[in-house]
Structures are given as C-alpha cells and as structure tokens.
Design a protein around this motif. Structure first.
Motif, PDB file in Angstrom:
ATOM      1  N   VAL A 158      40.617  -4.956  52.891  1.00  0.00           N
ATOM      2  CA  VAL A 158      39.679  -4.887  51.776  1.00  0.00           C
ATOM      3  C   VAL A 158      38.383  -4.234  52.261  1.00  0.00           C
ATOM      4  O   VAL A 158      38.104  -4.201  53.462  1.00  0.00           O
ATOM      5  N   LYS A 179      40.060  -0.256  42.927  1.00  0.00           N
ATOM      6  CA  LYS A 179      40.652   1.011  43.363  1.00  0.00           C
ATOM      7  C   LYS A 179      40.828   0.987  44.884  1.00  0.00           C
ATOM      8  O   LYS A 179      40.365   0.075  45.565  1.00  0.00           O
ATOM      9  N   THR A 180      41.464   2.009  45.430  1.00  0.00           N
ATOM     10  CA  THR A 180      41.734   2.047  46.874  1.00  0.00           C
ATOM     11  C   THR A 180      41.142   3.295  47.506  1.00  0.00           C
ATOM     12  O   THR A 180      40.941   4.311  46.836  1.00  0.00           O
ATOM     13  N   LYS A 189      41.549  -1.814  49.815  1.00  0.00           N
ATOM     14  CA  LYS A 189      41.238  -2.122  48.417  1.00  0.00           C
ATOM     15  C   LYS A 189      39.761  -2.480  48.285  1.00  0.00           C
ATOM     16  O   LYS A 189      39.242  -3.293  49.050  1.00  0.00           O
TER      17      LYS A 189
END
Length: 323
Positions: A158, A179-180, A189
């Motif tokens: 993350v 979103k990534t 992420k």
C-alpha cells in the motif's frame, strides 16, 4: 514666555507654509528614511520567523540519526551513505531503560524510484515508514488512511501519496485513492493522500510516497539497513540529554569505545534552528545597515535644505536681532 513660545511656533508654521515645495521635500525625506528602516528590519525579522516556522513544521523536538559514511581504501564516503543503522537500533532506542528522554521513534528507509500510473510516470522519493513517522514529522492525512502497524507487520503493498505526486501521476481534481501505481517492480495500492506542506526539492513531503517500512526494505529496495531514525525528545529542554543518551547507546551497540569513531551522526533540530537564526540575523543586520544609510542620506538632504533656509535669511535674522 508663553507668548514668546507661541510666537515662535506661529512663525515656524508660517515659514514652513511659505516655502511649500521645500517643506514637502524635507518631510518626504524624513518619511522615506524612517519607512525604509522599519520596512527593511521588518522584512528581515519576518524572513527569520518564516524560516523558523518552516523548520518547526518538520517536527517538534526532533533528532535525526543518520548512518556514517563507509570507509573504503582509506576514502570515507559522505555521511548518510552507510548501512550502519538497523531496525534493531531503532527498537533499542525506543525500549532501552538507558533512554529516559525520548517520546517517539521513527525508523525510516528512503530511496528514489521511477513511479508509473497508466501512461504517466515520475521520479519520486519513496519512504518506508512506521505509523509514528506521520506524528513525529507532522505529516497529516488529507483523505483516506495512513500506514498502520498491521501494514508494516504484513508487508502490505500500500502507499500514501504526497499531493504533488498525486497530481503528477493522475492529474488535477482526480481522487487516486483505490487506484494502483507501479514502483520498483511492485504494484502498490493507494490508500491515502497527505496534506500539502509546501516546499520544493528532493525531500519535499508533497513529492514523497510513503509505504510500510518492511515493504520498502524487502520488496522495493532489497535492503536490511535504515537510512535514518527520527526521534522525538519529550521536551525541548532535554534534547541535548537525549542526544547524549542515544549516542552512548548506539556506540555500545556498535561496539565502539571512542566517540570520534562513531559510525552515525545525530542532528538536532536546535542546531538547524541556531544556524538558520545566525544566517537570517546577518541578513537582518545587512538590511538594517542599508536602511540606516538611506536614513543618513535623507538626513543630509534635510540638513542641506535647512542650511539653505537659514543662509537665505542671514540678513533678516541680523536685522531682527539688531531691532
């Protein structure tokens, strides 16, 4: 005597109003001289306060521990480039009974990487952090969530983005949470966006990406060391004591007996503040000197006007005295 004084005042006002141009120029010189002194000194002091506030915004009672430079063939590299600080060192500072003046410890690993989101990419500073980082460095979350202890323990992929990175990767007005992005060969992420703190340069918090420390070390950069440890002292009065306690603990942990051989450096926020104050103090003195010169020039101009005024009336003054 009262009448004499009142007469003098009346005559002075009459003389001033008789030569309106000359009086106006004299008054203008006085106003410009005094205003320049006030304005320039205020500018210097305002700049000093602004710099102090900016340093304080990095964190309160902050100590930063950096690894020492590595020695190779008699040549020592720059401080901060070594690998002598570890997560165990940070935990020792936090838990050791020898340390009595520390309220929070933030182990950190930072490095730069190319970050990609769709067709956009940017080169950003990625910082591996513990949750304490955000408290110590006064980095607030504008939306979403922060890095948690569970993220660090679980090595989750993350990221929390600085607002400038978010704009660079996704554009203005687009919420990137959920979103990534790709960095260091990993997909991360986005779970949060930080509050803008301003500032520019490589170490700006607005242009940084925060990930769990374990993720940064093991998945993004393949490192086992730390690039820095931030420590918050319990008060500003004990910062020197905290610096000494941490120094002796790390010397013992690294099996070093001579402080001159220390493979780490401890920077105090007070040291940075004092240096900044000296620089801005010199700047204020310089501005004050320039203002004083302008006031002196204005004073000489006024003196010349007054001298001309008196010289013009020499005969009149003599005649009045004679009468």
């Amino acid at each position: 005597k009262y009448m004499d004084f009142a007469g003098l005042i009346e005559e002075a006002i009459g003389t001033l109003t008789h030569n309106k141009m000359r009086t106006g120029l004299a008054v203008l010189g006085i106003i410009i001289g005094i205003c320049s002194v006030i304005a320039l000194i205020s500018l210097g002091q305002g700049s000093q306060k602004a710099i102090e506030n900016q340093i304080q915004s990095l964190g309160s009672n902050l100590l930063t521990i950096s690894p020492g430079g590595q020695s190779s063939g008699g040549i020592r590299s720059a401080a901060g480039s070594g690998t002598t600080l570890t997560l165990e060192d940070a935990k020792a500072i936090e838990n050791s009974p020898q340390i009595t003046t520390v309220s929070s410890v933030s182990p950190e690993y930072s490095g730069r990487s190319q970050v990609v989101a769709g067709r956009n990419n940017t080169n950003s500073q990625i910082i591996g952090v513990y949750p304490e980082y955000f408290t110590i460095h006064k980095v607030d979350i504008a939306s979403g969530n922060s890095i948690s202890e569970r993220d660090v323990e679980g090595m989750t992929k993350v990221a929390v983005l600085g607002p400038q990175v978010a704009v660079d990767l996704f554009g203005e007005g687009i919420d990137p949470i959920g979103k990534t992005i790709r960095a260091g060969g990993q997909t991360l992420k986005i779970i949060g966006i930080t509050v803008s703190k301003g500032g520019t340069g490589f170490n700006s918090s607005d242009d940084s990406i925060y990930v769990p420390l374990s993720t940064a070390q093991k998945q993004l950069f393949g490192a086992s060391n730390l690039t820095s440890i931030a420590v918050e002292a319990s008060s500003s009065e004990v910062m020197t004591q905290a610096q000494d306690e941490i120094g002796y603990l790390l010397l013992a942990r690294h099996k070093l007996s001579d402080p001159s051989e220390a493979d780490f450096s401890i920077f105090s926020q007070n040291d940075i503040l004092n240096t900044a104050s000296q620089v801005t103090g010199t700047f204020t003195t310089l501005l004050g000197g320039i203002a004083a010169i302008s006031l002196l020039v204005g004073g000489i101009g006024i003196m010349n006007i007054m001298l001309v005024t008196v010289t013009e009336r020499t005969r009149e003054i003599g005649l009045r005295k004679a009468l």
